[in-house]
Write a protein that holds these residues in place. Structure first.
Motif, PDB file in Angstrom:
ATOM      1  N   ARG A 614       0.867  -1.172   0.000  1.00  0.00           N
ATOM      2  CA  ARG A 614       0.000   0.000   0.000  1.00  0.00           C
ATOM      3  C   ARG A 614       0.902   1.219   0.000  1.00  0.00           C
ATOM      4  O   ARG A 614       1.575   1.519   0.994  1.00  0.00           O
ATOM      5  CB  ARG A 614      -0.887  -0.018   1.241  1.00  0.00           C
ATOM      6  N   GLY A 615       0.994   1.892  -1.140  1.00  0.00           N
ATOM      7  CA  GLY A 615       1.959   2.965  -1.268  1.00  0.00           C
ATOM      8  C   GLY A 615       3.357   2.403  -1.117  1.00  0.00           C
ATOM      9  O   GLY A 615       3.737   1.440  -1.794  1.00  0.00           O
ATOM     10  N   ASN A 616       4.146   2.975  -0.228  1.00  0.00           N
ATOM     11  CA  ASN A 616       5.502   2.474   0.023  1.00  0.00           C
ATOM     12  C   ASN A 616       5.552   1.461   1.159  1.00  0.00           C
ATOM     13  O   ASN A 616       6.628   0.960   1.487  1.00  0.00           O
ATOM     14  CB  ASN A 616       6.435   3.647   0.347  1.00  0.00           C
ATOM     15  N   ASN A 617       4.404   1.180   1.760  1.00  0.00           N
ATOM     16  CA  ASN A 617       4.365   0.264   2.892  1.00  0.00           C
ATOM     17  C   ASN A 617       4.103  -1.167   2.425  1.00  0.00           C
ATOM     18  O   ASN A 617       3.297  -1.387   1.513  1.00  0.00           O
ATOM     19  CB  ASN A 617       3.283   0.672   3.885  1.00  0.00           C
ATOM     20  N   ILE A 618       4.765  -2.105   3.077  1.00  0.00           N
ATOM     21  CA  ILE A 618       4.578  -3.520   2.807  1.00  0.00           C
ATOM     22  C   ILE A 618       4.031  -4.159   4.075  1.00  0.00           C
ATOM     23  O   ILE A 618       4.635  -4.063   5.145  1.00  0.00           O
ATOM     24  CB  ILE A 618       5.898  -4.216   2.408  1.00  0.00           C
ATOM     25  N   TYR A 619       2.879  -4.847   3.944  1.00  0.00           N
ATOM     26  CA  TYR A 619       2.245  -5.473   5.097  1.00  0.00           C
ATOM     27  C   TYR A 619       2.203  -6.989   4.918  1.00  0.00           C
ATOM     28  O   TYR A 619       1.770  -7.479   3.864  1.00  0.00           O
ATOM     29  CB  TYR A 619       0.814  -4.958   5.261  1.00  0.00           C
ATOM     30  N   PRO A 620       2.628  -7.744   5.936  1.00  0.00           N
ATOM     31  CA  PRO A 620       2.513  -9.202   5.870  1.00  0.00           C
ATOM     32  C   PRO A 620       1.052  -9.631   5.987  1.00  0.00           C
ATOM     33  O   PRO A 620       0.267  -8.992   6.707  1.00  0.00           O
ATOM     34  CB  PRO A 620       3.328  -9.674   7.074  1.00  0.00           C
ATOM     35  N   LEU A 621       0.692 -10.684   5.287  1.00  0.00           N
ATOM     36  CA  LEU A 621      -0.689 -11.153   5.296  1.00  0.00           C
ATOM     37  C   LEU A 621      -0.766 -12.641   5.595  1.00  0.00           C
ATOM     38  O   LEU A 621       0.092 -13.422   5.161  1.00  0.00           O
ATOM     39  CB  LEU A 621      -1.363 -10.906   3.943  1.00  0.00           C
ATOM     40  N   SER A 622      -1.807 -13.025   6.288  1.00  0.00           N
ATOM     41  CA  SER A 622      -2.153 -14.439   6.421  1.00  0.00           C
ATOM     42  C   SER A 622      -3.093 -14.804   5.273  1.00  0.00           C
ATOM     43  O   SER A 622      -3.293 -14.027   4.346  1.00  0.00           O
ATOM     44  CB  SER A 622      -2.832 -14.676   7.777  1.00  0.00           C
ATOM     45  N   PRO A 669      -8.816  -4.201   2.897  1.00  0.00           N
ATOM     46  CA  PRO A 669      -7.372  -4.077   2.679  1.00  0.00           C
ATOM     47  C   PRO A 669      -6.863  -2.698   2.302  1.00  0.00           C
ATOM     48  O   PRO A 669      -5.699  -2.378   2.576  1.00  0.00           O
ATOM     49  CB  PRO A 669      -7.103  -5.074   1.548  1.00  0.00           C
ATOM     50  N   LEU A 670      -7.678  -1.845   1.670  1.00  0.00           N
ATOM     51  CA  LEU A 670      -7.136  -0.612   1.091  1.00  0.00           C
ATOM     52  C   LEU A 670      -7.395   0.634   1.914  1.00  0.00           C
ATOM     53  O   LEU A 670      -7.076   1.733   1.468  1.00  0.00           O
ATOM     54  CB  LEU A 670      -7.688  -0.403  -0.323  1.00  0.00           C
ATOM     55  N   PRO A 679      -3.972  10.228   6.394  1.00  0.00           N
ATOM     56  CA  PRO A 679      -3.729   9.208   7.422  1.00  0.00           C
ATOM     57  C   PRO A 679      -4.640   8.005   7.252  1.00  0.00           C
ATOM     58  O   PRO A 679      -4.380   6.942   7.831  1.00  0.00           O
ATOM     59  CB  PRO A 679      -4.024   9.948   8.731  1.00  0.00           C
ATOM     60  N   HIS A 680      -5.697   8.165   6.460  1.00  0.00           N
ATOM     61  CA  HIS A 680      -6.640   7.069   6.239  1.00  0.00           C
ATOM     62  C   HIS A 680      -6.340   6.320   4.944  1.00  0.00           C
ATOM     63  O   HIS A 680      -7.207   5.648   4.393  1.00  0.00           O
ATOM     64  CB  HIS A 680      -8.065   7.605   6.238  1.00  0.00           C
ATOM     65  N   TYR A 681      -5.104   6.464   4.499  1.00  0.00           N
ATOM     66  CA  TYR A 681      -4.628   5.680   3.360  1.00  0.00           C
ATOM     67  C   TYR A 681      -4.037   4.347   3.830  1.00  0.00           C
ATOM     68  O   TYR A 681      -3.999   3.388   3.072  1.00  0.00           O
ATOM     69  CB  TYR A 681      -3.578   6.490   2.601  1.00  0.00           C
ATOM     70  N   TYR A 682      -3.595   4.285   5.064  1.00  0.00           N
ATOM     71  CA  TYR A 682      -2.898   3.108   5.580  1.00  0.00           C
ATOM     72  C   TYR A 682      -3.587   2.455   6.780  1.00  0.00           C
ATOM     73  O   TYR A 682      -3.372   1.275   7.035  1.00  0.00           O
ATOM     74  CB  TYR A 682      -1.476   3.483   6.036  1.00  0.00           C
TER      75      TYR A 682
END
Length: 841
Positions: A614-622, A669-670, A679-682
């Motif tokens: 999401r943007g420059n952020n990477i989030y781990p997912l199950s 997710p988004l 701030p409500h992008y992430y």
């Protein structure tokens, strides 16, 4: 951009006196200071308050339905303007004029479907309530663009109500189009590509009766599995007016709530597979390709000629062809394929969705379904009175004769024509079942619970069909066994990551290793290492599981070489042949080598390589997808480094407890905003990564106690009563014709104030139609015109309302050539001897 409507925007933190004067576009507005600690004030019909909660979700309170949908359109535009505008432009087949020649094919396909044209033809048939909603929604979007020009793409134009209706219609029509693609593929394989894609839509839904819950309330789960980006992206919203008290999700650019709850009921959808389209093989006339054979006669094709404007180059001429079945999607020689599509001529999607929003009990919900404007989808329903209900919904037509309608059928005979519309009473459905729950995870209706009264033999396959998949089996096992379900348990069920096929396959692999490992060449010792990784796996696709990556790669190879798994009658170890056991072990060696190449090891944390960006952020997912299909789905393409960047799966999850008042929780997710600086992008993406739900606050007290701490004050919208000009009219018709012959053109527009309209039309040859009318707002008119001379002409048209407010001009270029008769006559003159003479009486 046209001046649309004026609204006073108040930031309560900046108001320091009892009255202030704001100047908006040169006009002075007097604004009274407000300290709204609660909403126990009566809003005027021209007012809407948009509160944002801590996650940026808009809670819109309005004094009228018009103000409510105006506010919703404004909120959508705040968060997702550009994608909405792309959606509206796409459905009109107008992407090329902004984004270039890469979109010519897409524009051609959209124009072939005639979505916007059908909406214009039928706009006057739409109910006044729905017109009010879409007109207000469009005005809200336009106003946002007017006062925020820096956020508006330079190519943007005013959004019209018919575009809003068209986008909803396209969502409906895309499902029959997908069915059409599938049926052509069934008949011809991949040899014929008609340009449209067959998308796979998956989802989970279930509803549990009070008898199975600890608190004695119905609990309903919403979990559509769709792409997270583009046209299927969800938007959470809460709407409150005198008539609407509804919360849940909708798609960008669609008013109301598609999936969710109001203060009495809740509902969810999952994809099902009724036969909503058929492909017809048409026979064209060898000597006149504009004719097709039907019941022993040659009929004329309907042919529409248009131009697609393309930025940076000349317009592209296209020719669209139709039989009485529908659009021709493929043509070769004297053979063509046309498509007959359910909802082809229907424009009632928004009408039915808003009827769901307003329903207060089961009878009213069924009445809404009986509109039969939603092309498909399983529905589950629950209410505060303790009722639960399921229906295999679909807009389906009875089929006649002994034909295989899953493949293209003969279009030359009336024997293959559709029969009457299947009525709601003919669809599979059940109320308050003995099992006290319904679940449908894209399964056949006779598997919705173990004791269902729905029987397969009662329905033809074109109405209902399907099987029992891993998610359906898993949800049935969880729900059927539990007669004391708590909310936390239901949340855990919705996030369940258990892979049923792994529970079958891995023990078979371990058995094969025990029996045949010594008979398989493994000089590098991959087998004992990989077995050591897999033998302690619990078959859950958790974010910290270290076995999933190896198991996934191996399972993919097993499916390619041996096929899938029969979950209802699983293979037993004793059923395995020596060849199968050795083959499974050899595939494990290959998978181990691939793991080593990608990651340098056989065990790697699933969340390291299964992520959301999401943007420059990477989030781990199950969760998972592809070969593993747990209840909690998340999947996407795998890059060269072995990282799966998830772009689809559980796209909006809402859990609803039908207590009084109703309580709900959601995650998606988004996040709520598409602005990377917000701030409500992430924020909700982070929750999604942690498998956490957030509250979906519904009561006024809950909303006001959980407002955005950065800006807790509402955006207060006051809609003044002033006259606004009509939207710029749209002109459509044949762009090429012959001199001396009538050509037909349609003119269409809507007045924001719903005033009657007049049209001023210039034909480009000095002739005019001066303020003809009056016509109803939203009424499509047709006018014929004849040009006597060959040439290129520009039609210009504008509209004005009964108060004299005029729209901008719209133009359409028309090319007029010498008539075919004159051409033929000239050709004959050239061939005849010069001595021939003609005598005229």
């Amino acid at each position: 951009m046209r001046k649309i409507i004026s609204i006073v925007l108040i930031n309560l933190l900046l108001i320091s006196s009892q009255f202030i004067i704001l100047t908006v576009n040169g006009m002075n507005w007097q604004v009274k200071r407000s300290y709204f600690k609660d909403l126990n004030v009566e809003l005027s019909p021209d007012e809407a308050y948009i509160y944002r909660d801590v996650y940026g979700v808009p809670h819109i309170y309005a004094g009228s339905n018009y103000a409510l949908f105006f506010g919703e359109g404004y909120a959508h535009a705040e968060d997702h303007l550009e994608q909405m505008l792309i959606n509206y432009r796409m459905v009109q087949g107008r992407l090329s004029e902004v984004f270039g020649s890469d979109y010519i094919f897409s524009d051609t396909q959209m124009r072939l479907l005639r979505v916007i044209e059908i909406v214009k033809e039928k706009y006057s048939d739409i109910s006044p309530e729905v017109k009010e909603a879409v007109e207000a929604f469009a005005e809200g979007i336009n106003y946002f663009m007017e006062i925020n020009p820096v956020k508006v793409p330079e190519w943007a134009t005013d959004v019209t109500p018919q575009e809003v209706i068209s986008w909803g219609k396209m969502i409906m029509l895309s499902r029959p189009v997908g069915r059409l693609v599938q049926e052509i593929s069934n008949g011809f394989g991949s040899n014929i590509n008609i340009g449209f894609e067959h998308e796979i839509y998956e989802s989970n839904e279930w509803v549990v009766a009070p008898e199975k819950t600890t608190d004695g309330h119905v609990i309903l789960q919403i979990d559509p599995h769709l792409s997270w980006f583009g046209t299927n992206a969800w938007y959470e919203v809460h709407l409150e007016s005198d008539d609407f008290h509804v919360s849940g999700n909708t798609l960008w650019g669609i008013p109301g709530v598609i999936l969710g709850h109001n203060d009495r009921i809740a509902w969810a959808f999952t994809a099902n597979s009724p036969d909503t389209a058929d492909a017809y093989i048409e026979k064209l006339n060898l000597f006149n390709k504009n004719q097709y054979r039907y019941d022993g006669r040659w009929l004329e094709l309907e042919i529409i000629k248009e131009q697609i404007p393309v930025v940076g180059q000349e317009p592209v001429d296209i020719e669209l062809k139709y039989t009485h079945h529908g659009p021709i999607v493929y043509e070769l020689g004297t053979i063509a394929i046309s498509g007959k599509l359910s909802t082809w001529e229907d424009v009632g999607f928004t009408d039915q969705i808003l009827a769901y929003n307003l329903a207060s009990n089961l009878d009213e919900f069924k009445q809404a379904i009986s509109k039969m404007q939603l092309v498909r989808w399983n529905h589950v329903y629950g209410d505060v009175d303790g009722n639960i209900f399921y229906i295999w919904n679909g807009r389906i037509f009875h089929r006649r004769g002994n034909y295989d309608y899953t493949k293209p059928v003969d279009g030359t005979t009336s024997k293959t024509e559709w029969g009457k519309l299947v009525q709601m009473s003919e669809l599979p459905q059940e109320t308050n079942p003995e099992s006290k729950f319904f679940q449908n995870c894209n399964i056949a209706p006779w598997y919705v619970n173990p004791l269902t009264t729905i029987k397969e033999e009662d329905y033809p396959s074109y109405i209902a069909n399907g099987g029992f998949n891993a998610r359906g089996i898993r949800s049935t096992n969880l729900l059927d066994a539990d007669w004391d379900i708590e909310l936390d348990e239901m949340m855990a069920y919705s996030l369940d990551n258990f892979a049923l096929n792994a529970e079958i396959l891995i023990p078979l692999l371990l058995y094969s290793y025990e029996k045949e490992s010594e008979n398989v060449s493994d000089p590098n010792g991959w087998l004992p290492k990989s077995i050591n990784v897999l033998e302690n796996w619990d078959y859950n696709l958790n974010v910290d599981s270290e076995e999933v990556a190896l198991a996934r790669i191996w399972t993919e190879e097993v499916y390619k070489n041996f096929g899938g798994v029969d979950l209802l009658n699983p293979t037993q170890p004793s059923d395995l042949s020596v060849q199968e056991m050795r083959g499974a072990l050899e595939l494990l060696i290959q998978a181990s080598k691939k793991m080593d190449e990608l990651y340098g090891k056989l065990n790697i944390t699933w969340g390291e390589i299964h992520v959301l960006q999401r943007g420059n952020n990477i989030y781990p997912l199950s969760g998972g997808g592809h070969v593993f299909t747990p209840l909690h789905m998340s999947h996407g393409p795998v890059d060269d480094n072995g990282i799966m960047y998830c772009d689809g799966g559980s796209s909006y999850m809402m859990l609803v407890q039908l207590s009084e008042p109703i309580k709900a929780w959601s995650q998606f997710p988004l996040s709520e905003s598409n602005d990377p600086t917000s701030p409500h992008y992430y924020d909700i993406s982070e929750l999604y990564s942690r498998d956490e739900y957030k509250p979906a606050w519904f009561t006024k007290q809950e909303v006001l106690a959980n407002l955005d701490p950065v800006n807790p004050n509402p955006r207060i919208i006051t809609i003044p009563k002033e006259n606004n000009p009509p939207y710029t009219p749209e002109i459509s018709g044949t762009i090429k014709g012959d001199s001396g012959k009538e050509m037909s053109f349609t003119f269409f527009t809507v007045d924001p104030n719903r005033d009657d309209l007049f049209y001023f039309i210039e034909w480009g040859n000095g002739e005019t139609e001066k303020w003809i009318g009056s016509y109803d707002s939203g009424e499509q008119i047709t006018i014929n015109h004849t040009w006597d001379e060959k040439g290129s002409y520009t039609i210009r048209a504008k509209a004005k309302d009964i108060n004299g407010a005029e729209s901008d001009w719209e133009t359409l270029k028309v090319s007029v050539s010498t008539t075919q008769l004159n051409k033929s006559f000239y050709f004959l003159l050239r061939k005849l001897p010069l001595t021939i003479s003609f005598t005229y009486d």
